[in-house]
Design a protein around this motif. Structure first.
Motif, PDB file in Angstrom:
ATOM      1  N   LEU A   1       5.288  12.455   3.523  1.00  0.00           N
ATOM      2  CA  LEU A   1       3.939  13.047   3.501  1.00  0.00           C
ATOM      3  C   LEU A   1       3.345  13.198   4.907  1.00  0.00           C
ATOM      4  O   LEU A   1       2.977  14.306   5.318  1.00  0.00           O
ATOM      5  CB  LEU A   1       3.000  12.208   2.622  1.00  0.00           C
ATOM      6  N   ALA A   2       3.283  12.078   5.633  1.00  0.00           N
ATOM      7  CA  ALA A   2       2.610  12.128   6.932  1.00  0.00           C
ATOM      8  C   ALA A   2       3.337  13.017   7.952  1.00  0.00           C
ATOM      9  O   ALA A   2       2.712  13.888   8.560  1.00  0.00           O
ATOM     10  CB  ALA A   2       2.395  10.712   7.472  1.00  0.00           C
TER      11      ALA A   2
ATOM     12  N   TYR B   1       9.159   5.978  -8.450  1.00  0.00           N
ATOM     13  CA  TYR B   1       7.760   5.765  -8.075  1.00  0.00           C
ATOM     14  C   TYR B   1       7.572   4.305  -7.665  1.00  0.00           C
ATOM     15  O   TYR B   1       8.339   3.438  -8.093  1.00  0.00           O
ATOM     16  CB  TYR B   1       6.836   6.098  -9.256  1.00  0.00           C
TER      17      TYR B   1
ATOM     18  N   ASN C   1       0.809  -1.222   0.000  1.00  0.00           N
ATOM     19  CA  ASN C   1       0.000   0.000   0.000  1.00  0.00           C
ATOM     20  C   ASN C   1       0.838   1.266   0.000  1.00  0.00           C
ATOM     21  O   ASN C   1       0.527   2.237   0.692  1.00  0.00           O
ATOM     22  CB  ASN C   1      -0.960   0.027   1.198  1.00  0.00           C
ATOM     23  N   LEU C   2       1.893   1.271  -0.789  1.00  0.00           N
ATOM     24  CA  LEU C   2       2.598   2.539  -1.005  1.00  0.00           C
ATOM     25  C   LEU C   2       1.687   3.450  -1.814  1.00  0.00           C
ATOM     26  O   LEU C   2       0.861   2.984  -2.594  1.00  0.00           O
ATOM     27  CB  LEU C   2       3.905   2.293  -1.779  1.00  0.00           C
ATOM     28  N   PHE C   3       1.837   4.757  -1.631  1.00  0.00           N
ATOM     29  CA  PHE C   3       0.996   5.706  -2.360  1.00  0.00           C
ATOM     30  C   PHE C   3       1.481   5.775  -3.811  1.00  0.00           C
ATOM     31  O   PHE C   3       2.563   6.285  -4.090  1.00  0.00           O
ATOM     32  CB  PHE C   3       1.052   7.082  -1.704  1.00  0.00           C
ATOM     33  N   ASN C   4       0.674   5.280  -4.725  1.00  0.00           N
ATOM     34  CA  ASN C   4       1.107   5.117  -6.121  1.00  0.00           C
ATOM     35  C   ASN C   4       1.389   6.437  -6.819  1.00  0.00           C
ATOM     36  O   ASN C   4       2.127   6.476  -7.804  1.00  0.00           O
ATOM     37  CB  ASN C   4       0.038   4.356  -6.908  1.00  0.00           C
ATOM     38  N   ASN C   5       0.780   7.516  -6.346  1.00  0.00           N
ATOM     39  CA  ASN C   5       0.909   8.794  -7.041  1.00  0.00           C
ATOM     40  C   ASN C   5       2.104   9.603  -6.546  1.00  0.00           C
ATOM     41  O   ASN C   5       2.347  10.692  -7.051  1.00  0.00           O
ATOM     42  CB  ASN C   5      -0.376   9.612  -6.876  1.00  0.00           C
ATOM     43  N   LEU C   6       2.833   9.077  -5.568  1.00  0.00           N
ATOM     44  CA  LEU C   6       3.940   9.849  -4.989  1.00  0.00           C
ATOM     45  C   LEU C   6       5.276   9.110  -5.155  1.00  0.00           C
ATOM     46  O   LEU C   6       5.304   7.879  -5.195  1.00  0.00           O
ATOM     47  CB  LEU C   6       3.690  10.085  -3.495  1.00  0.00           C
TER      48      LEU C   6
ATOM     49  N   SER D   1       5.716   2.018  -8.634  1.00  0.00           N
ATOM     50  CA  SER D   1       5.575   1.046  -9.721  1.00  0.00           C
ATOM     51  C   SER D   1       6.920   0.601 -10.288  1.00  0.00           C
ATOM     52  O   SER D   1       6.987  -0.374 -11.020  1.00  0.00           O
ATOM     53  CB  SER D   1       4.716   1.648 -10.830  1.00  0.00           C
ATOM     54  N   GLN D   2       7.984   1.322  -9.958  1.00  0.00           N
ATOM     55  CA  GLN D   2       9.309   0.965 -10.483  1.00  0.00           C
ATOM     56  C   GLN D   2      10.086   0.041  -9.544  1.00  0.00           C
ATOM     57  O   GLN D   2      11.215  -0.319  -9.834  1.00  0.00           O
ATOM     58  CB  GLN D   2      10.130   2.236 -10.723  1.00  0.00           C
TER      59      GLN D   2
END
Lengths: 240, 233
Positions: A100-101, A133, A87-92, A135-136
């Motif tokens: 972020l947090a 990212y 559950n990593l944030f895909n857009n960041l 996805s990489q």
């Protein structure tokens, strides 16, 4: 540190947790094992109220977090959680995933957070991935980043929900190594897993859950060498 | 062959040149675009609002009042023809209004909002629930996780169906002739009845719609590609 009192959880007609009582002390590494559907993940997810218990109480550092008046967001700042599916944030980017947090919750400013993130990434050998990212990354890399993301909040306890179950076999080791290092640093940990080797090596206590209750609890030594209940003996004979 | 050619040229002249009739199409197109543009913006605002109303939930999992209101709105709008909604707005609710364009913008915006609501809701629901759980587990509030994590991902999901909705909306405005606004379709129709020749004006209007929508499609595709780039896949 975490006290669970008579915890029950029902989904529709499915009574998943049927009265769980437990006390996690500071510095302990609790490993929870059990067959699928035994309620072990639900038990873990109740601890930071990702699942809201049907009845029972959970106390964290002297605060009753099941009380609706408790600000659960504040409590969660001190409880890290690592998920089966990362559950990593895909857009960041990885860096922004980690910062972020702490930044949004005003615990650190941007520079401090970045510096801290790089230090943590270095610890898990991923500092060169800061600008990538999710996805990489490979599964094992993602999970190591997910652990770092939780650590960036300086949590008092870390919850792990089957952290290696979604990984290719050759990536399990790298994640377990990070977790072992974390255990050695003195972190309080509650780990739901199927990794018996990890339970034996790192756990200070091992719990066996079945049918919504904690059936057996012991030191790893006793737990694996002298299981008492027939149900646990049967389970261990299948998985070991 | 030559006779056919000459006849076509005459028809073309009557449809577009005589008395500067091309200006009528242009003015009509202006009305069409004005209504479609502002209705699309209004529809996006209403739709997004409705989507969040529908997604609101209480701790016990029951529907909120906001969700119920949004459901009723969407049911009514989707359950009645848009041409009727337009006529109700024009002849009943804003019977005293003189500005037809604004009434049309309101009517189409309200209509589009119901469809956009479902598109936006689907886009948000398509983002894996684990993203929300991860945000919440770090201590971020539901709103913070929405703003920084869920919505940026939902925008990518939503773009193709939203583009579709814009195109439908643009063409749907052709019904404003019912409330005596002269958009592109009505302008073409008026010229057809003046010249007693329907072919050139109607085909001409169709070509103009086609070109405008083709341009819109290209722009949307470009925008989508730019958003996907940040995926770095």
């Amino acid at each position: 540190m975490i006290i669970v009192k008579d915890l029950h959880k029902k989904f529709e007609n499915n009574h998943v947790l049927r009265g769980v009582n437990y006390h996690v002390h500071q510095g302990e590494k609790i490993v929870v094992i059990g067959p699928s559907g035994s309620g072990k993940s639900t038990f873990l997810r109740c601890m930071n109220l990702l699942e809201v218990p049907t009845s029972g109480e959970i106390w964290f550092d002297g605060v009753n977090i099941t009380d609706p008046k408790t600000d659960i967001d504040k409590v969660r700042e001190h409880m890290g959680m690592v998920f089966q599916n990362f559950n990593l944030f895909n857009n960041l980017t990885i860096m922004n995933n980690i910062t972020l947090a702490p930044v949004k919750l005003k615990l650190m400013n941007k520079e401090e957070a970045c510096e801290n993130a790089l230090k943590l990434l270095e610890r898990v050998g991923l500092s060169e991935k800061a600008d990538a990212y999710p996805s990489q990354l490979s599964g094992g890399q993602k999970q190591r980043v997910a652990i770092v993301r939780s650590l960036a909040m300086n949590p008092r306890v870390m919850l792990f929900d089957e952290p290696t179950s979604a990984l290719d076999p050759e990536m399990v080791g790298e994640v377990l190594d990070v977790m072992k290092g974390l255990a050695e640093s003195g972190m309080t940990m509650v780990v739901v897993t199927h990794e018996m080797g990890f339970a034996r090596e790192v756990g200070t206590k091992v719990l066996f859950m079945d049918e919504g209750v904690i059936m057996e609890e012991n030191t790893p030594q006793e737990f694996f060498n002298h299981p008492k209940s027939p149900r646990l003996q049967e389970f261990l004979s299948k998985v070991l | 062959m030559q006779a056919w050619f000459e006849k076509s040229a005459k028809m073309f002249e009557a449809a577009f040149i005589t008395g500067d009739r091309w200006k009528l199409y242009l003015n009509g197109l202006g009305v069409t675009l004005e209504i479609a543009f502002f209705a699309a913006i209004l529809g996006m605002i209403i739709g997004t609002l409705l989507a969040f109303m529908k997604l609101s939930s209480r701790r016990n999992g029951k529907k909120t009042i906001l969700a119920v209101i949004a459901n009723i709105y969407i049911d009514i709008i989707r359950g009645t023809p848009s041409v009727l909604q337009l006529m109700i707005m024009w002849f009943i609710i804003f019977a005293n209004s003189k500005n037809g364009v604004i009434v049309a913008i309101l009517s189409f915006g309200i209509n589009s909002g119901a469809y956009v609501a479902e598109i936006v809701r689907a886009g948000i629901l398509a983002v894996d629930n684990g993203q929300m759980e991860a945000g919440r587990s770090l201590g971020l509030s539901k709103a913070q996780t929405m703003i920084h994590i869920i919505i940026p991902q939902a925008v990518k999901n939503v773009l193709p169906p939203i583009g579709n909705e814009f195109i439908v909306l643009l063409k749907e405005t052709a019904i404003v002739g019912y409330v005596s606004l002269t958009d592109l379709t009505r302008a073409a129709n008026q010229i057809a009845s003046r010249t007693y020749e329907a072919f050139m004006p109607l085909i001409g209007a169709a070509v103009i719609y086609f070109i405008v929508i083709k341009i819109l499609t290209i722009l949307l595709a470009k925008f989508e590609r730019r958003l996907r780039k940040s995926d770095n896949r």
